[in-house]
Design a protein around this motif. Structure first.
Motif, PDB file in Angstrom:
ATOM      1  N   UNK A  61       0.810  -1.229   0.000  1.00 36.38           N
ATOM      2  CA  UNK A  61       0.000   0.000   0.000  1.00 36.38           C
ATOM      3  C   UNK A  61       0.837   1.270   0.000  1.00 36.38           C
ATOM      4  N   UNK A  62       2.143   1.178   0.221  1.00 41.42           N
ATOM      5  CA  UNK A  62       2.969   2.370   0.316  1.00 41.42           C
ATOM      6  C   UNK A  62       3.112   3.098  -1.002  1.00 41.42           C
ATOM      7  N   UNK A  63       3.245   4.420  -0.921  1.00 41.81           N
ATOM      8  CA  UNK A  63       3.523   5.208  -2.114  1.00 41.81           C
ATOM      9  C   UNK A  63       4.958   5.012  -2.560  1.00 41.81           C
ATOM     10  N   UNK A  64       5.314   5.611  -3.675  1.00 42.17           N
ATOM     11  CA  UNK A  64       6.625   5.372  -4.251  1.00 42.17           C
ATOM     12  C   UNK A  64       7.744   5.827  -3.317  1.00 42.17           C
ATOM     13  N   UNK A  65       7.577   6.947  -2.620  1.00 43.01           N
ATOM     14  CA  UNK A  65       8.621   7.429  -1.716  1.00 43.01           C
ATOM     15  C   UNK A  65       8.797   6.497  -0.529  1.00 43.01           C
ATOM     16  N   UNK A  66       7.692   5.995   0.000  1.00 43.01           N
ATOM     17  CA  UNK A  66       7.777   5.056   1.119  1.00 43.01           C
ATOM     18  C   UNK A  66       8.423   3.752   0.684  1.00 43.01           C
ATOM     19  N   UNK A  67       8.065   3.277  -0.487  1.00 42.62           N
ATOM     20  CA  UNK A  67       8.651   2.036  -0.997  1.00 42.62           C
ATOM     21  C   UNK A  67      10.143   2.214  -1.276  1.00 42.62           C
ATOM     22  N   UNK A  68      10.519   3.375  -1.800  1.00 39.95           N
ATOM     23  CA  UNK A  68      11.942   3.645  -2.024  1.00 39.95           C
ATOM     24  C   UNK A  68      12.700   3.643  -0.698  1.00 39.95           C
ATOM     25  N   UNK A  69      12.122   4.261   0.338  1.00 45.47           N
ATOM     26  CA  UNK A  69      12.753   4.253   1.658  1.00 45.47           C
ATOM     27  C   UNK A  69      12.863   2.834   2.199  1.00 45.47           C
ATOM     28  N   UNK A  70      11.848   2.026   1.965  1.00 41.21           N
ATOM     29  CA  UNK A  70      11.856   0.636   2.427  1.00 41.21           C
ATOM     30  C   UNK A  70      12.953  -0.170   1.745  1.00 41.21           C
ATOM     31  N   UNK A  71      13.005  -0.076   0.419  1.00 44.46           N
ATOM     32  CA  UNK A  71      13.997  -0.856  -0.339  1.00 44.46           C
ATOM     33  C   UNK A  71      15.416  -0.391  -0.017  1.00 44.46           C
ATOM     34  N   UNK A  72      15.566   0.902   0.298  1.00 42.48           N
ATOM     35  CA  UNK A  72      16.884   1.450   0.614  1.00 42.48           C
ATOM     36  C   UNK A  72      17.308   1.181   2.052  1.00 42.48           C
ATOM     37  N   UNK A  73      16.422   0.616   2.851  1.00 43.87           N
ATOM     38  CA  UNK A  73      16.703   0.331   4.263  1.00 43.87           C
ATOM     39  C   UNK A  73      17.365  -1.050   4.372  1.00 43.87           C
ATOM     40  N   UNK A  74      18.662  -1.121   4.611  1.00 43.24           N
ATOM     41  CA  UNK A  74      19.350  -2.419   4.603  1.00 43.24           C
ATOM     42  C   UNK A  74      18.969  -3.321   5.769  1.00 43.24           C
ATOM     43  N   UNK A  75      18.365  -2.749   6.818  1.00 45.98           N
ATOM     44  CA  UNK A  75      18.011  -3.571   7.978  1.00 45.98           C
ATOM     45  C   UNK A  75      16.555  -4.035   7.950  1.00 45.98           C
ATOM     46  N   UNK A  76      15.785  -3.574   6.978  1.00 45.70           N
ATOM     47  CA  UNK A  76      14.375  -3.974   6.897  1.00 45.70           C
ATOM     48  C   UNK A  76      14.274  -5.435   6.467  1.00 45.70           C
ATOM     49  N   UNK A  77      13.401  -6.176   7.109  1.00 45.33           N
ATOM     50  CA  UNK A  77      13.160  -7.581   6.747  1.00 45.33           C
ATOM     51  C   UNK A  77      12.037  -7.603   5.702  1.00 45.33           C
ATOM     52  N   UNK A  78      12.434  -7.508   4.439  1.00 46.33           N
ATOM     53  CA  UNK A  78      11.446  -7.448   3.355  1.00 46.33           C
ATOM     54  C   UNK A  78      11.328  -8.846   2.735  1.00 46.33           C
TER      55      UNK A  78
END
Length: 376
Positions: free
Chosen positions: A134-151
């Motif tokens: 559901x995240x917008x493009x900026x939120x998704x970019x922040x998520x993908x750029x977060x190396x510690x996020x468990x995606x």
């Protein structure tokens, strides 16, 4: 008593003075040496401080409390729901907020809050999966750029389908070591499609030429990417290509010409329905007769048989098959031999389109080999 007097004072004090005073009070609150009585008084006053209408006061309070693990849960949630920098600071840093609360705040759809959550250290997988959905493009970019996020892998694949055409998202995805091979494949297709559309829009090539070049570039990237994955994934990736109608004779030939025998054998096995060990035995027949039967069964272009047969002969004599470091040089040697075989057979690019394609691949392989030599 002192805290009550402080609250009374905040009712009439100027905004900047309140902000400084709240910041000092909050810093005192997080100190471990604060007495139990004083801490209890401040705990009682916190909801009133959070309710202060000043963004400056709210931000000072959130900044002081966002990393403190003993903030009352209801206060942490109140701060997280605040608009602007105060709420974002709490969302990004507070360890008090639980997964359920983070999911609810993500689902609210506020872009700035989603971005703040996406930047959290060690972001849990359920929250990351929801942001991917559901995240917008900026939120998704922040998520993908977060190396510690468990995606989760499926979430990365969903991000590719949603925002794979956004260059910044695409670049961030390609930097992730946990990007699933299937998602990498999808990115390759997106890039190829964008390249074809760009070239066609500029009218540098005809639509047919642009589509052909994009397809060939995607095939080469696919071969390189699959060759770099764990061998246990190869068959699943090949089956995925077949399901999408992308397991073409050109892709199979390119895998062989690149010296990627593992990929070639799995591709032929999937196309023919014959076990990979049986395919390997047929391909190893140096007379070429056994492979000819398999080749006809696959329905491959007749004009390409010389390429397949010659490439197999070269690969069988090489020591560096499936070695990615050797691939550019090996590919050039194979292509040289294959084109020499066509020349000996009296076939040219004018009479056989396969030969024209092989000449293009030879130029490409020569450029890659030269780049590798210069880089060494």
């Amino acid at each position: 008593m002192i805290v009550r007097q402080f609250l009374d004072w905040t009712q009439t004090a100027p905004e900047e003075a309140r902000a400084r005073a709240v910041a000092a009070l909050a810093r005192a609150y997080v100190r471990p040496e604060l007495g139990a009585t004083e801490r209890a008084e401040i705990d009682e006053a916190l909801p009133a401080l959070v309710a202060d209408p000043s963004p400056m006061v709210q931000f000072q309070l959130a900044s002081a409390l966002c990393r403190y693990p003993l903030v009352p849960a209801d206060v942490a949630l109140q701060l997280a729901r605040l608009p602007g920098a105060a709420g974002e600071t709490m969302l990004e840093h507070s360890a008090v907020l639980n997964v359920r609360e983070l999911i609810a705040l993500c689902a609210d759809g506020e872009a700035d809050k989603q971005q703040a959550i996406a930047r959290r250290a060690s972001l849990p997988a359920p929250v990351a999966a929801l942001l991917a959905e559901v995240g917008g493009v900026e939120a998704v970019l922040a998520l993908v750029s977060n190396p510690t996020a468990d995606v989760p892998g499926f979430a990365l694949g969903h991000i590719v389908s949603r925002f794979g055409r956004v260059p910044e998202v695409r670049e961030a995805l390609l930097c992730r070591p946990d990007l699933p091979a299937a998602a990498h494949q999808a990115l390759i297709r997106v890039v190829a499609g964008a390249l074809s559309a760009f070239v066609e829009e500029r009218q540098w090539l005809s639509p047919q030429q642009a589509a052909r070049l994009a397809r060939e570039a995607a095939d080469q990237a696919t071969v390189t990417q699959i060759a770099a994955t764990d061998f246990t994934q190869t068959r699943a990736l090949v089956q995925d290509l077949q399901a999408r109608g992308e397991l073409t004779s050109a892709l199979v030939l390119r895998s062989l010409l690149s010296g990627q025998m593992r990929l070639f054998l799995e591709a032929v096995s999937v196309l023919s329905g014959i076990g990979v060990n049986h395919v390997s035995a047929l391909a190893a027949d140096r007379s070429g007769e056994a492979f000819r039967v398999l080749y006809d069964r696959l329905g491959m272009p007749r004009g390409a048989f010389i390429a397949f047969r010659t490439a197999l002969c070269v690969v069988q004599s090489e020591a560096y098959v499936d070695d990615l470091d050797e691939e550019p040089r090996l590919r050039l040697r194979i292509l040289d031999e294959v084109l020499a075989a066509y020349e000996e057979a009296g076939e040219s690019a004018q009479g056989n389109r396969i030969v024209g394609m092989l000449h293009r691949w030879q130029s490409e392989a020569r450029e890659r080999s030269e780049r590798q030599t210069l880089a060494a």
